[in-house]
Scaffold this active site. Structure first.
Site, short mmCIF file in Angstrom:
data_model
loop_
_atom_site.label_atom_id
_atom_site.label_comp_id
_atom_site.label_asym_id
_atom_site.label_seq_id
_atom_site.Cartn_x
_atom_site.Cartn_y
_atom_site.Cartn_z
N CYS A 1 108.38 29.70 105.88
CA CYS A 1 108.76 31.41 105.82
C CYS A 1 109.33 31.36 103.96
O CYS A 1 109.34 30.58 103.51
CB CYS A 1 109.82 30.42 106.55
SG CYS A 1 111.19 29.29 105.81
N CYS B 1 112.47 31.84 103.79
CA CYS B 1 113.41 31.46 102.59
C CYS B 1 113.36 29.65 102.11
O CYS B 1 113.98 29.48 101.15
CB CYS B 1 114.78 30.85 104.04
SG CYS B 1 113.78 30.05 105.15
#
Length: 136
Positions: free
Chosen positions: A46, A48
């Site tokens: 992802c 993040c």
């Protein structure tokens, strides 16, 4: 499961900096129960993880105090290893990315995805450095 050509460069961001790549439940069990302090990163594809978790973790290691051991497993790739790690992260629910600090086999500090997502790498590093100051 994610393809290796996608995951391996993201793994390398940590393993090239000294993190042991945990790929089996036995490796996880052994790594997280060892003496001293162990930093576990549940890595992820992802945004993040790329923008905050991995850079923040690496930046946290530039401080004076550091964990004795650095380990990582990749969610969606090292599935059995991550499942074993998540057992040892209870009572926290499954989260990726996630960063956990163990001391003498006991979980003492945890960053879940909701602590990482939306925060800059510097904030992740500061959080971890405070935990290192306390436990390392």
């Amino acid at each position: 499961m994610y393809p290796a050509d996608l995951v391996l460069p993201m793994k390398a961001e940590l393993t090239d900096k000294g993190f042991q790549d945990l790929t089996t439940p036995a490796e996880v069990d052994s790594a997280l129960k060892q003496s001293g302090t162990t930093l576990l990163v549940i890595n992820s594809v992802c945004g993040c993880a790329a923008g905050a978790a991995r850079p923040g973790v690496l930046y946290s290691l530039t401080g004076e105090k550091k964990p004795d051991h650095l380990v990582t497993a990749f969610a969606g790739f090292d599935t059995d290893a991550v499942a074993e790690a998540r057992k040892l992260l209870a009572p926290f629910p499954p989260s990726s990315p996630a960063v956990a600090l163990f001391k003498d086999g006991e979980l003492v500090h945890m960053l879940e995805r909701h602590h990482i997502e939306g925060n800059p790498a510097g904030a992740i590093a500061a959080n971890l450095q405070a935990a290192f100051d306390e436990y390392c």
